[in-house]
Design an enzyme around this catalytic site. Structure first.
Site, PDB file in Angstrom:
ATOM      1  N   LYS A  39       0.843  -1.196   0.000  1.00 36.63           N
ATOM      2  CA  LYS A  39       0.000   0.000   0.000  1.00 36.63           C
ATOM      3  C   LYS A  39       0.880   1.248   0.000  1.00 36.63           C
ATOM      4  O   LYS A  39       2.104   1.171   0.204  1.00 36.63           O
ATOM      5  CB  LYS A  39      -0.908   0.001   1.232  1.00 36.63           C
ATOM      6  CG  LYS A  39      -0.156   0.055   2.556  1.00 36.63           C
ATOM      7  CD  LYS A  39      -1.095   0.002   3.738  1.00 36.63           C
ATOM      8  CE  LYS A  39      -0.316   0.053   5.061  1.00 36.63           C
ATOM      9  NZ  LYS A  39      -1.200   0.064   6.241  1.00 36.63           N
ATOM     10  N   TYR A 266      15.903  30.483   6.598  1.00 34.83           N
ATOM     11  CA  TYR A 266      14.880  31.358   7.159  1.00 34.83           C
ATOM     12  C   TYR A 266      14.986  31.488   8.679  1.00 34.83           C
ATOM     13  O   TYR A 266      15.188  30.495   9.377  1.00 34.83           O
ATOM     14  CB  TYR A 266      13.492  30.830   6.819  1.00 34.83           C
ATOM     15  CG  TYR A 266      13.160  30.836   5.355  1.00 34.83           C
ATOM     16  CD1 TYR A 266      13.150  32.017   4.625  1.00 34.83           C
ATOM     17  CD2 TYR A 266      12.836  29.656   4.697  1.00 34.83           C
ATOM     18  CE1 TYR A 266      12.842  32.024   3.270  1.00 34.83           C
ATOM     19  CE2 TYR A 266      12.509  29.650   3.337  1.00 34.83           C
ATOM     20  CZ  TYR A 266      12.523  30.837   2.632  1.00 34.83           C
ATOM     21  OH  TYR A 266      12.213  30.838   1.296  1.00 34.83           O
TER      22      TYR A 266
END
Length: 374
Positions: A39, A266
Protein backbone atom coordinates in the site's frame (compact mmCIF):
# COMPACT_ATOMS: atom_id res chain seq x y z
CA UNK A 1 33.23 10.80 -4.11
CA UNK A 2 30.15 9.33 -5.86
CA UNK A 3 28.10 11.64 -8.04
CA UNK A 4 24.54 11.39 -9.30
CA UNK A 5 23.84 10.93 -13.01
CA UNK A 6 24.25 14.08 -15.08
CA UNK A 7 21.27 16.39 -14.79
CA UNK A 8 19.87 14.66 -11.69
CA UNK A 9 19.82 16.64 -8.45
CA UNK A 10 17.76 14.30 -6.25
CA UNK A 11 16.75 10.64 -6.40
CA UNK A 12 15.75 7.63 -4.37
CA UNK A 13 17.55 4.41 -5.18
CA UNK A 14 15.28 1.39 -4.67
CA UNK A 15 17.11 -1.88 -4.13
CA UNK A 16 14.67 -4.55 -5.27
CA UNK A 17 17.20 -7.22 -4.38
CA UNK A 18 16.90 -6.13 -0.77
CA UNK A 19 13.10 -6.37 -0.92
CA UNK A 20 13.34 -9.91 -2.30
CA UNK A 21 15.87 -10.88 0.38
CA UNK A 22 13.72 -9.39 3.16
CA UNK A 23 10.64 -11.26 1.95
CA UNK A 24 12.60 -14.51 1.77
CA UNK A 25 14.08 -14.00 5.24
CA UNK A 26 10.70 -13.30 6.85
CA UNK A 27 9.05 -16.16 5.00
CA UNK A 28 11.63 -18.54 6.42
CA UNK A 29 11.47 -16.99 9.89
CA UNK A 30 7.69 -17.24 10.21
CA UNK A 31 7.15 -20.50 8.32
CA UNK A 32 3.80 -19.17 7.10
CA UNK A 33 2.19 -17.72 4.03
CA UNK A 34 3.26 -14.11 3.53
CA UNK A 35 1.04 -11.29 2.36
CA UNK A 36 3.38 -8.56 1.12
CA UNK A 37 1.87 -5.18 1.94
CA UNK A 38 2.52 -2.72 -0.89
CA UNK A 39 0.00 0.00 0.00
CA UNK A 40 0.95 3.70 -0.21
CA UNK A 41 2.95 3.01 -3.37
CA UNK A 42 4.92 0.31 -1.66
CA UNK A 43 5.68 2.53 1.36
CA UNK A 44 7.16 5.01 -1.10
CA UNK A 45 9.31 2.42 -2.88
CA UNK A 46 6.96 1.82 -5.84
CA UNK A 47 4.08 -0.61 -5.53
CA UNK A 48 4.61 -2.67 -8.67
CA UNK A 49 8.38 -3.09 -8.31
CA UNK A 50 7.98 -3.91 -4.62
CA UNK A 51 5.24 -6.45 -5.37
CA UNK A 52 7.30 -8.21 -8.02
CA UNK A 53 10.35 -8.32 -5.76
CA UNK A 54 8.34 -9.63 -2.80
CA UNK A 55 6.71 -12.36 -4.88
CA UNK A 56 10.17 -13.41 -6.04
CA UNK A 57 11.10 -13.70 -2.36
CA UNK A 58 8.26 -16.10 -1.58
CA UNK A 59 5.27 -13.90 -0.80
CA UNK A 60 2.10 -15.45 -2.20
CA UNK A 61 -0.36 -12.58 -1.81
CA UNK A 62 -0.29 -8.80 -1.89
CA UNK A 63 -2.05 -6.41 0.46
CA UNK A 64 -3.13 -2.82 -0.22
CA UNK A 65 -5.36 -0.33 1.55
CA UNK A 66 -7.85 0.47 -1.20
CA UNK A 67 -9.19 -0.94 -4.41
CA UNK A 68 -7.57 1.72 -6.62
CA UNK A 69 -4.16 0.51 -5.46
CA UNK A 70 -5.11 -3.07 -6.27
CA UNK A 71 -6.36 -2.16 -9.73
CA UNK A 72 -3.12 -0.30 -10.46
CA UNK A 73 -1.21 -3.51 -9.71
CA UNK A 74 -3.44 -5.44 -12.08
CA UNK A 75 -2.88 -2.82 -14.79
CA UNK A 76 0.86 -3.31 -14.22
CA UNK A 77 0.38 -6.96 -15.15
CA UNK A 78 0.60 -8.44 -11.64
CA UNK A 79 -1.86 -11.33 -11.39
CA UNK A 80 -1.06 -12.66 -7.91
CA UNK A 81 -3.89 -12.62 -5.36
CA UNK A 82 -4.44 -9.12 -3.93
CA UNK A 83 -6.54 -8.11 -0.94
CA UNK A 84 -7.73 -4.52 -0.36
CA UNK A 85 -9.27 -3.67 3.00
CA UNK A 86 -10.24 0.02 3.34
CA UNK A 87 -13.31 1.19 1.43
CA UNK A 88 -15.33 4.37 0.93
CA UNK A 89 -18.96 4.30 2.09
CA UNK A 90 -21.28 3.05 -0.64
CA UNK A 91 -18.43 1.99 -2.92
CA UNK A 92 -19.14 -0.32 -5.85
CA UNK A 93 -16.93 -3.39 -5.93
CA UNK A 94 -17.85 -4.33 -9.52
CA UNK A 95 -14.51 -3.45 -11.10
CA UNK A 96 -12.57 -5.05 -8.26
CA UNK A 97 -14.59 -8.24 -8.61
CA UNK A 98 -14.06 -8.30 -12.37
CA UNK A 99 -10.31 -8.12 -11.81
CA UNK A 100 -10.26 -10.84 -9.17
CA UNK A 101 -9.43 -8.51 -6.27
CA UNK A 102 -10.14 -9.94 -2.81
CA UNK A 103 -11.89 -7.59 -0.42
CA UNK A 104 -11.38 -7.02 3.27
CA UNK A 105 -14.85 -6.75 4.81
CA UNK A 106 -15.48 -4.77 7.99
CA UNK A 107 -19.27 -4.56 8.14
CA UNK A 108 -22.53 -6.25 7.16
CA UNK A 109 -23.15 -3.57 4.52
CA UNK A 110 -19.76 -4.16 2.91
CA UNK A 111 -20.52 -7.87 2.83
CA UNK A 112 -23.71 -7.22 0.87
CA UNK A 113 -21.92 -4.80 -1.46
CA UNK A 114 -19.30 -7.45 -2.19
CA UNK A 115 -21.97 -10.05 -2.91
CA UNK A 116 -23.73 -7.62 -5.25
CA UNK A 117 -20.56 -7.43 -7.34
CA UNK A 118 -20.46 -11.18 -7.96
CA UNK A 119 -21.15 -12.50 -11.45
CA UNK A 120 -22.38 -15.88 -12.59
CA UNK A 121 -19.82 -18.55 -11.66
CA UNK A 122 -17.46 -15.91 -10.25
CA UNK A 123 -17.91 -15.42 -6.50
CA UNK A 124 -16.08 -12.51 -4.88
CA UNK A 125 -13.21 -13.45 -2.58
CA UNK A 126 -13.44 -11.81 0.84
CA UNK A 127 -11.46 -11.64 4.07
CA UNK A 128 -13.64 -10.85 7.07
CA UNK A 129 -11.95 -8.39 9.42
CA UNK A 130 -12.75 -8.79 13.11
CA UNK A 131 -12.53 -5.97 15.64
CA UNK A 132 -10.39 -7.34 18.47
CA UNK A 133 -9.51 -4.22 20.41
CA UNK A 134 -7.74 -1.76 18.10
CA UNK A 135 -10.94 0.31 17.80
CA UNK A 136 -10.51 0.94 14.09
CA UNK A 137 -12.02 -0.99 11.20
CA UNK A 138 -13.50 -4.43 11.69
CA UNK A 139 -16.74 -6.26 12.42
CA UNK A 140 -17.78 -5.66 16.03
CA UNK A 141 -18.07 -8.79 18.20
CA UNK A 142 -21.79 -8.14 18.65
CA UNK A 143 -22.19 -8.46 14.87
CA UNK A 144 -20.03 -11.51 14.30
CA UNK A 145 -22.85 -14.04 14.32
CA UNK A 146 -25.06 -12.25 11.82
CA UNK A 147 -22.16 -11.48 9.47
CA UNK A 148 -20.76 -15.01 9.68
CA UNK A 149 -24.17 -16.54 9.03
CA UNK A 150 -24.80 -14.30 6.03
CA UNK A 151 -21.31 -14.89 4.66
CA UNK A 152 -21.86 -18.64 4.92
CA UNK A 153 -25.21 -18.34 3.14
CA UNK A 154 -23.74 -16.20 0.37
CA UNK A 155 -20.96 -18.73 0.01
CA UNK A 156 -23.45 -21.57 -0.40
CA UNK A 157 -25.25 -19.77 -3.23
CA UNK A 158 -22.04 -18.89 -5.03
CA UNK A 159 -21.90 -15.16 -4.36
CA UNK A 160 -18.89 -15.09 -2.05
CA UNK A 161 -15.79 -17.10 -1.34
CA UNK A 162 -14.54 -16.48 2.19
CA UNK A 163 -10.76 -16.63 1.83
CA UNK A 164 -9.73 -15.47 5.28
CA UNK A 165 -10.44 -14.09 8.71
CA UNK A 166 -8.13 -11.33 9.91
CA UNK A 167 -7.51 -8.58 12.41
CA UNK A 168 -4.75 -6.23 13.55
CA UNK A 169 -2.71 -5.88 16.73
CA UNK A 170 -1.87 -2.74 18.68
CA UNK A 171 1.75 -3.64 19.55
CA UNK A 172 1.09 -1.89 22.86
CA UNK A 173 2.41 -4.81 24.91
CA UNK A 174 2.72 -8.57 24.74
CA UNK A 175 -0.24 -8.85 27.13
CA UNK A 176 -2.42 -6.57 25.00
CA UNK A 177 -1.54 -8.45 21.83
CA UNK A 178 -2.21 -11.85 23.40
CA UNK A 179 -5.60 -10.56 24.58
CA UNK A 180 -6.41 -9.43 21.04
CA UNK A 181 -5.23 -12.79 19.70
CA UNK A 182 -7.52 -14.59 22.15
CA UNK A 183 -10.45 -12.44 21.01
CA UNK A 184 -9.61 -13.24 17.40
CA UNK A 185 -9.45 -16.96 18.10
CA UNK A 186 -12.88 -16.78 19.72
CA UNK A 187 -14.10 -15.22 16.48
CA UNK A 188 -12.54 -18.03 14.46
CA UNK A 189 -14.41 -20.56 16.64
CA UNK A 190 -17.67 -18.64 16.24
CA UNK A 191 -17.21 -18.55 12.47
CA UNK A 192 -16.58 -22.30 12.36
CA UNK A 193 -19.76 -22.88 14.34
CA UNK A 194 -21.68 -21.17 11.55
CA UNK A 195 -19.97 -23.09 8.78
CA UNK A 196 -17.06 -20.78 7.93
CA UNK A 197 -13.62 -22.39 7.83
CA UNK A 198 -11.59 -20.20 5.48
CA UNK A 199 -8.07 -21.25 4.54
CA UNK A 200 -6.33 -18.12 5.86
CA UNK A 201 -6.14 -16.56 9.33
CA UNK A 202 -3.94 -13.51 9.73
CA UNK A 203 -3.47 -11.00 12.53
CA UNK A 204 0.31 -10.41 12.66
CA UNK A 205 2.05 -7.61 10.80
CA UNK A 206 5.86 -7.30 10.82
CA UNK A 207 6.12 -6.51 14.54
CA UNK A 208 4.19 -9.56 15.73
CA UNK A 209 5.42 -11.77 12.89
CA UNK A 210 8.93 -11.35 14.30
CA UNK A 211 8.28 -11.01 18.02
CA UNK A 212 5.06 -12.91 18.79
CA UNK A 213 5.23 -16.40 17.28
CA UNK A 214 1.80 -17.25 18.73
CA UNK A 215 0.28 -14.70 16.35
CA UNK A 216 1.76 -16.11 13.15
CA UNK A 217 -1.15 -18.52 12.68
CA UNK A 218 -1.01 -19.66 9.04
CA UNK A 219 -0.42 -16.27 7.40
CA UNK A 220 1.31 -12.97 8.21
CA UNK A 221 1.19 -9.52 6.64
CA UNK A 222 4.64 -8.04 6.08
CA UNK A 223 4.82 -4.30 5.52
CA UNK A 224 7.67 -2.26 6.96
CA UNK A 225 9.95 -5.31 7.23
CA UNK A 226 9.62 -5.89 3.50
CA UNK A 227 11.43 -2.60 2.94
CA UNK A 228 14.16 -3.50 5.41
CA UNK A 229 13.12 -1.25 8.28
CA UNK A 230 12.63 -2.26 11.88
CA UNK A 231 9.26 -1.85 13.62
CA UNK A 232 10.99 -1.87 17.02
CA UNK A 233 12.50 1.03 18.92
CA UNK A 234 16.07 0.15 19.81
CA UNK A 235 16.39 -2.83 17.44
CA UNK A 236 18.08 -2.16 14.13
CA UNK A 237 17.34 -3.60 10.72
CA UNK A 238 20.66 -5.41 10.78
CA UNK A 239 19.80 -7.07 14.10
CA UNK A 240 16.63 -8.40 12.48
CA UNK A 241 18.41 -9.65 9.38
CA UNK A 242 16.83 -7.00 7.16
CA UNK A 243 18.35 -4.68 4.53
CA UNK A 244 16.91 -1.18 3.97
CA UNK A 245 15.79 -0.89 0.36
CA UNK A 246 15.66 2.90 -0.11
CA UNK A 247 18.59 5.30 -0.33
CA UNK A 248 17.62 8.97 -0.57
CA UNK A 249 20.30 11.22 -1.98
CA UNK A 250 20.92 14.53 -3.68
CA UNK A 251 23.67 16.40 -5.47
CA UNK A 252 25.21 19.46 -3.86
CA UNK A 253 23.73 22.44 -5.72
CA UNK A 254 25.91 25.23 -4.33
CA UNK A 255 28.89 25.71 -2.03
CA UNK A 256 29.95 28.85 -0.21
CA UNK A 257 32.59 29.76 2.35
CA UNK A 258 31.22 32.00 5.10
CA UNK A 259 32.61 33.74 8.20
CA UNK A 260 31.67 33.18 11.81
CA UNK A 261 28.28 34.56 12.73
CA UNK A 262 26.70 34.00 9.36
CA UNK A 263 22.94 33.33 9.51
CA UNK A 264 21.63 30.33 7.58
CA UNK A 265 18.17 29.81 6.05
CA UNK A 266 14.88 31.36 7.16
CA UNK A 267 14.76 32.95 10.59
CA UNK A 268 18.50 32.56 11.15
CA UNK A 269 17.81 29.77 13.64
CA UNK A 270 21.39 28.73 12.92
CA UNK A 271 24.43 31.02 12.88
CA UNK A 272 27.90 29.73 12.17
CA UNK A 273 30.27 29.58 15.13
CA UNK A 274 33.44 29.82 13.04
CA UNK A 275 34.48 30.25 9.41
CA UNK A 276 33.01 27.26 7.61
CA UNK A 277 31.76 25.78 4.35
CA UNK A 278 28.03 25.58 3.66
CA UNK A 279 26.57 23.19 1.10
CA UNK A 280 23.10 23.48 -0.42
CA UNK A 281 21.11 20.26 -0.88
CA UNK A 282 18.15 20.42 -3.33
CA UNK A 283 15.62 18.46 -1.28
CA UNK A 284 12.97 19.99 0.96
CA UNK A 285 9.67 19.39 2.64
CA UNK A 286 7.92 19.38 -0.76
CA UNK A 287 9.95 16.22 -1.40
CA UNK A 288 9.01 14.71 1.95
CA UNK A 289 12.07 15.77 3.94
CA UNK A 290 10.49 16.53 7.33
CA UNK A 291 10.69 20.20 8.32
CA UNK A 292 10.57 19.01 11.93
CA UNK A 293 14.13 17.73 11.44
CA UNK A 294 15.45 21.27 10.86
CA UNK A 295 18.78 21.73 12.57
CA UNK A 296 19.10 18.01 13.30
CA UNK A 297 18.65 15.85 10.22
CA UNK A 298 21.90 13.95 9.43
CA UNK A 299 23.53 13.48 6.03
CA UNK A 300 26.82 12.15 4.73
CA UNK A 301 29.04 13.93 2.26
CA UNK A 302 31.79 11.56 1.28
CA UNK A 303 32.77 9.90 4.54
CA UNK A 304 31.79 12.84 6.71
CA UNK A 305 28.55 12.98 8.63
CA UNK A 306 27.09 16.45 9.10
CA UNK A 307 23.69 17.87 10.02
CA UNK A 308 21.13 20.22 8.57
CA UNK A 309 21.99 23.83 9.48
CA UNK A 310 18.89 25.92 10.11
CA UNK A 311 15.42 25.40 8.72
CA UNK A 312 14.52 22.93 6.01
CA UNK A 313 12.74 24.85 3.25
CA UNK A 314 10.25 23.68 0.64
CA UNK A 315 12.87 22.75 -1.96
CA UNK A 316 16.23 22.79 -0.22
CA UNK A 317 18.25 22.80 2.95
CA UNK A 318 21.77 23.76 3.97
CA UNK A 319 24.37 21.70 5.80
CA UNK A 320 27.39 23.04 7.62
CA UNK A 321 30.22 20.98 6.15
CA UNK A 322 32.91 22.57 8.32
CA UNK A 323 36.29 21.82 6.76
CA UNK A 324 35.04 18.83 4.76
CA UNK A 325 36.05 19.24 1.10
CA UNK A 326 32.85 19.60 -0.91
CA UNK A 327 32.05 20.64 -4.48
CA UNK A 328 28.97 21.23 -6.56
CA UNK A 329 27.68 17.88 -7.80
CA UNK A 330 28.97 15.84 -4.87
CA UNK A 331 26.66 13.16 -3.51
CA UNK A 332 24.79 13.86 -0.28
CA UNK A 333 23.09 10.82 1.28
CA UNK A 334 20.19 11.59 3.60
CA UNK A 335 19.48 7.98 4.50
CA UNK A 336 20.07 4.44 3.33
CA UNK A 337 21.58 1.30 4.82
CA UNK A 338 23.44 2.24 8.03
CA UNK A 339 25.76 -0.74 7.66
CA UNK A 340 27.26 1.15 4.71
CA UNK A 341 28.17 4.12 6.89
CA UNK A 342 25.26 6.43 6.01
CA UNK A 343 22.36 7.61 8.20
CA UNK A 344 19.27 5.42 8.32
CA UNK A 345 15.60 6.32 8.06
CA UNK A 346 15.53 5.78 11.83
CA UNK A 347 18.01 8.64 12.28
CA UNK A 348 15.72 10.99 10.40
CA UNK A 349 12.73 9.68 12.33
CA UNK A 350 14.53 10.46 15.59
CA UNK A 351 15.46 13.92 14.33
CA UNK A 352 11.84 14.65 13.34
CA UNK A 353 10.16 13.00 16.32
CA UNK A 354 8.36 10.43 14.20
CA UNK A 355 8.74 6.83 12.95
CA UNK A 356 10.66 5.32 10.07
CA UNK A 357 7.39 4.35 8.33
CA UNK A 358 6.61 8.04 7.83
CA UNK A 359 10.09 8.94 6.63
CA UNK A 360 9.99 6.60 3.62
CA UNK A 361 6.29 6.87 2.75
CA UNK A 362 6.33 10.68 2.68
CA UNK A 363 9.03 10.94 -0.02
CA UNK A 364 7.16 12.75 -2.77
CA UNK A 365 6.69 12.20 -6.50
CA UNK A 366 9.18 14.95 -7.41
CA UNK A 367 11.93 12.58 -6.29
CA UNK A 368 12.66 10.11 -9.11
CA UNK A 369 12.92 6.48 -8.08
CA UNK A 370 15.69 4.51 -9.75
CA UNK A 371 15.61 0.75 -9.45
CA UNK A 372 18.82 -1.08 -8.58
CA UNK A 373 19.49 -4.59 -7.31
CA UNK A 374 22.24 -5.80 -5.03
Amino acid sequence: MTQLPAGVMREALIDVGAITANARHLRRLTGTEVIAVVKADGYGHGAARSAIAALEGGATRLGVADVSEALALRRAGIMAPIVAWLHAPGVSFAEAASMGIELGISSFDQLLQAAAAASVDHPVGVHLKLETGLSRNGIAPADWSVVFAEAARLGRIGKLRVVGLFSHLSNASREDDLAALAAFESGVIAAAGLGLNPPLRHIAATHAAIDLPEARLNCVRIGIGLYGLSPFAGRSSAELGLRPAMTLRGAVAAVRRVPAGQGVSYGYDYRTEAPTTLALVPLGYADGVPRAASGRGPVTIGRSRVSVAGRIAMDQFVVDAGETPVAVGDEVVLFGDPTLGVPGADDWADAAGTINYEIVTRIGPRVPRRQVSS
